[in-house]
Design a protein around this motif. Structure first.
Motif, PDB file in Angstrom:
ATOM      1  N   TYR B  35      84.369  17.932  23.462  1.00 33.66           N
ATOM      2  CA  TYR B  35      85.477  18.820  23.129  1.00 33.66           C
ATOM      3  C   TYR B  35      84.918  20.175  22.693  1.00 33.66           C
ATOM      4  CZ  TYR B  35      88.682  14.795  22.754  1.00 33.66           C
ATOM      5  OH  TYR B  35      89.449  13.691  22.995  1.00 33.66           O
ATOM      6  N   PRO B  43      90.855  20.621  18.778  1.00 33.28           N
ATOM      7  CA  PRO B  43      89.857  20.380  19.833  1.00 33.28           C
ATOM      8  C   PRO B  43      90.502  20.342  21.208  1.00 33.28           C
ATOM      9  CG  PRO B  43      89.580  18.846  18.005  1.00 33.28           C
ATOM     10  CD  PRO B  43      90.870  19.538  17.776  1.00 33.28           C
ATOM     11  N   LEU B  45      89.669  19.087  25.164  1.00 30.57           N
ATOM     12  CA  LEU B  45      88.753  18.276  25.951  1.00 30.57           C
ATOM     13  C   LEU B  45      88.116  19.100  27.068  1.00 30.57           C
ATOM     14  CD1 LEU B  45      87.700  15.344  26.511  1.00 30.57           C
ATOM     15  CD2 LEU B  45      89.475  15.236  28.273  1.00 30.57           C
ATOM     16  N   GLN B  48      85.294  14.115  30.162  1.00 31.35           N
ATOM     17  CA  GLN B  48      85.361  12.722  29.754  1.00 31.35           C
ATOM     18  C   GLN B  48      84.548  11.888  30.739  1.00 31.35           C
ATOM     19  OE1 GLN B  48      89.354  11.183  29.490  1.00 31.35           O
ATOM     20  NE2 GLN B  48      88.703   9.040  29.508  1.00 31.35           N
ATOM     21  N   VAL B  55      85.438  11.101  34.454  1.00 31.47           N
ATOM     22  CA  VAL B  55      86.845  10.719  34.571  1.00 31.47           C
ATOM     23  C   VAL B  55      87.735  11.951  34.636  1.00 31.47           C
ATOM     24  CG1 VAL B  55      88.761   9.531  33.434  1.00 31.47           C
ATOM     25  CG2 VAL B  55      86.449   8.547  33.368  1.00 31.47           C
ATOM     26  N   ASP B  56      87.412  12.945  33.815  1.00 33.77           N
ATOM     27  CA  ASP B  56      88.246  14.155  33.745  1.00 33.77           C
ATOM     28  C   ASP B  56      87.363  15.321  33.361  1.00 33.77           C
ATOM     29  OD1 ASP B  56      91.580  14.793  32.494  1.00 33.77           O
ATOM     30  OD2 ASP B  56      90.011  16.248  32.898  1.00 33.77           O
ATOM     31  N   SER B  58      88.781  18.557  34.192  1.00 34.81           N
ATOM     32  CA  SER B  58      89.706  19.580  34.653  1.00 34.81           C
ATOM     33  C   SER B  58      89.668  20.862  33.832  1.00 34.81           C
ATOM     34  CB  SER B  58      91.132  19.024  34.684  1.00 34.81           C
ATOM     35  OG  SER B  58      91.513  18.565  33.397  1.00 34.81           O
ATOM     36  N   GLN B  59      89.239  20.770  32.572  1.00 41.86           N
ATOM     37  CA  GLN B  59      89.201  21.964  31.737  1.00 41.86           C
ATOM     38  C   GLN B  59      87.777  22.448  31.472  1.00 41.86           C
ATOM     39  OE1 GLN B  59      92.685  22.495  28.912  1.00 41.86           O
ATOM     40  NE2 GLN B  59      92.323  20.309  28.689  1.00 41.86           N
TER      41      GLN B  59
END
Lengths: 113, 113
Positions: B35, B43, B45, B48, B55-56, B58-59
């Motif tokens: 984070y 926080p 993310l 992940q 898994v993620d 995207s940011q």
């Protein structure tokens, strides 16, 4: 889109007074929700969590929170605040289908002697 | 049980330099999170992992940020080159699996001058 909102950026209470920190969430299914506390220079510590079942959950340090689906709220409460409770408090809930959390912006709690 | 370990705790660099952060999760935790926490915010993310797979992300600003978890245990997060707006606390968290409470490390405070 999922969201978690903490309407109060800063709250001041007197030591010994009761406390309620507000949290509103937006999530289609039954959410799982958390309250974390962060002291200066520290990581986040879990206070309590709601996954399902009893809507009133008990946590550490005398905190409790109540999940109210009708109001989309998960407010944190403590009957008598101690000076050591001064910290920043974060509400968190799920976003998407990967289990990731999104956090509110936080509420800073100041305790007056 | 040992908690989530992070190093370094503090880092000061100049813009356009590179920096790396390390995280060792709680033993047996399959899911690891990075984070970014900007001052005054909750926080957010960045990425992940589930074991050693993403898994993620995207940011995650992929033009400058990268992360890996090669053996499914510890992880590194790298920024290259750093910008002023990257000044933040970088928190690592782990959980036994997704859709579970997350345990946070103490964080790395990055200052970019």
């Amino acid at each position: 889109a999922q969201s978690v909102t903490q309407p109060d950026i800063h709250i001041t209470v007197s030591e010994g007074a009761s406390l309620e920190l507000r949290c509103n969430y937006s999530y289609g299914a039954t959410p799982y929700l958390f309250w974390y506390v962060q002291s200066p220079g520290q990581g986040l510590q879990l206070l309590l969590k709601y996954f399902s079942g009893d809507t009133l959950v008990q946590g550490i340090k005398g905190f409790e929170a109540e999940f109210k689906r009708s109001q989309s709220s998960f407010n944190l409460r403590k009957p008598s605040v101690h000076w050591s409770d001064a910290a920043e408090y974060f509400c968190a809930g799920p976003s998407g289908n990967t289990g990731k959390l999104i956090f509110g912006q936080g509420t800073t709690l100041q305790v007056k002697p | 049980e040992a908690g989530v370990a992070q190093s370094p705790r503090y880092k000061i660099i100049e813009k356009r330099q590179s920096v790396a952060f390390w995280c060792n999760p709680i033993s047996g935790h399959a899911t690891l999170y990075w984070y970014q926490q900007i001052l005054g915010q909750g926080p957010k993310l960045l990425i992940q992992f589930q074991n050693n797979g993403v898994v993620d992300d995207s940011q995650l600003p992929k033009d400058r940020f990268s992360a890996e978890r090669l053996k499914g245990v510890d992880s590194t997060l790298k920024i290259q080159p750093a910008k002023l707006e990257d000044s933040a606390v970088y928190l690592c968290a782990s959980s036994p699996r997704t859709w579970n409470e997350q345990f946070f490390g103490p964080g790395t405070r990055l200052t970019v001058l």
